[in-house]
Enzyme design. Structure first.
Site, PDB file in Angstrom:
ATOM      1  N   LYS A  86       0.847  -1.203   0.000  1.00 55.78           N
ATOM      2  CA  LYS A  86       0.000   0.000   0.000  1.00 55.78           C
ATOM      3  C   LYS A  86       0.880   1.250   0.000  1.00 55.78           C
ATOM      4  O   LYS A  86       1.699   1.428   0.901  1.00 55.78           O
ATOM      5  CB  LYS A  86      -0.893   0.022   1.250  1.00 55.78           C
ATOM      6  CG  LYS A  86      -2.044  -0.969   1.198  1.00 55.78           C
ATOM      7  CD  LYS A  86      -2.715  -1.082   2.552  1.00 55.78           C
ATOM      8  CE  LYS A  86      -3.368   0.186   3.016  1.00 55.78           C
ATOM      9  NZ  LYS A  86      -3.838   0.078   4.421  1.00 55.78           N
TER      10      LYS A  86
HETATM   11  C1  E4P Z   1      -7.172   1.214   4.777  1.00 54.20           C
HETATM   12  O1  E4P Z   1      -6.534   0.308   4.327  1.00 54.20           O
HETATM   13  C2  E4P Z   1      -6.853   1.956   5.982  1.00 54.20           C
HETATM   14  O2  E4P Z   1      -6.102   1.106   6.809  1.00 54.20           O
HETATM   15  C3  E4P Z   1      -8.049   2.388   6.797  1.00 54.20           C
HETATM   16  O3  E4P Z   1      -9.265   1.895   6.281  1.00 54.20           O
HETATM   17  C4  E4P Z   1      -8.066   3.863   7.080  1.00 54.20           C
HETATM   18  O4  E4P Z   1      -9.165   4.103   7.897  1.00 54.20           O
HETATM   19  P1  E4P Z   1      -9.261   5.271   8.987  1.00 54.20           P
HETATM   20  O5  E4P Z   1      -9.928   6.418   8.306  1.00 54.20           O
HETATM   21  O6  E4P Z   1     -10.112   4.684  10.061  1.00 54.20           O
HETATM   22  O7  E4P Z   1      -7.865   5.569   9.434  1.00 54.20           O
END
Ligand code: E4P
Length: 205
Positions: A86
């Site tokens: 990612k």
């Molecule tokens: C996605 O892969 C992220 O880890 C996550 O969904 C981000 O979410 P948040 O807005 O709760 O930090």
């Protein structure tokens, strides 16, 4: 729609894999830091929990292209099997996505807030983009609408990139991205619990 778990907690992931039809795991540095164990040890353990057909989307921490590429290569060396790296879709992130995808790394463009970011990530070679639905809802107003636009653009222009919707805070957002045609969604263990529960059901009634 595939459903992945967004977590870095070993027992939560194990328990969900055991009880629900989970299609993989996503993590991010904040989730791993919350486990208070060394990053490398935790990420390796998460990958080991999963059968090879289930992907792990693991996020890098670097801010510039060189740092992101170095961390992507570390993750690739540490983790066997089905791993997607990612990378946030920033200017530096797009440079890294372009270079790493040429080297056959599998990339998920993350922290996506707009359809334009998603298209740029797909053109740079990402196999997935992760729009942050709740954060878009909070900042511009329509996370599921953004997911729908991205799905439509990918289909219209024949991109092979898929949409992995992320950042949910309530069940309604998940149902909305299903209706928007998201290919996949990553969901916290707490929200998975709520999706699976029927509050009015009482055994025997
Ligand atoms: C996605 O892969 C992220 O880890 C996550 O969904 C981000 O979410 P948040 O807005 O709760 O930090």
């Amino acid at each position: 729609m595939k459903m992945l778990v967004d977590s870095a907690n070993i027992s939560e992931i194990e328990s969900l894999l055991d009880s629900l039809p989970i299609d993989g795991v996503t993590t991010n540095p904040a989730l791993i830091a919350g486990e208070k164990r060394p990053f490398k040890q935790q990420i390796k353990e998460i990958r080991r929990l999963l059968p090879d057909h289930l992907p792990l989307h693991a996020q890098i921490i670097g801010k510039d292209c060189a740092g992101m590429m170095e961390q992507a290569k570390d993750l690739h060396d540490w983790l066997d099997g089905n791993v997607w790296i990612k990378i946030p879709v920033t200017k530096e992130g797009l440079r890294a996505i372009q270079q790493l995808s040429k080297e056959n790394f599998r990339i998920t463009g993350t922290a996506v807030y707009t359809a334009a970011q998603a298209v740029l990530a797909a053109k740079a070679g990402a196999g997935y983009v992760a729009p942050y639905v709740n954060r878009i809802d909070n900042e511009f107003g329509d996370g599921a609408g953004t997911v729908k636009t991205i799905v439509g653009l990918f289909s219209m222009y024949g991109f092979h990139c898929k949409v992995l919707a992320a950042s949910f805070k309530h069940k309604g957002q998940i149902l909305s991205v299903m209706e928007a045609g998201s290919h996949e969604a990553t969901i916290s263990p707490a929200l998975f619990g709520k999706l699976a529960s029927i509050s009015r059901y009482r055994p025997g009634y």
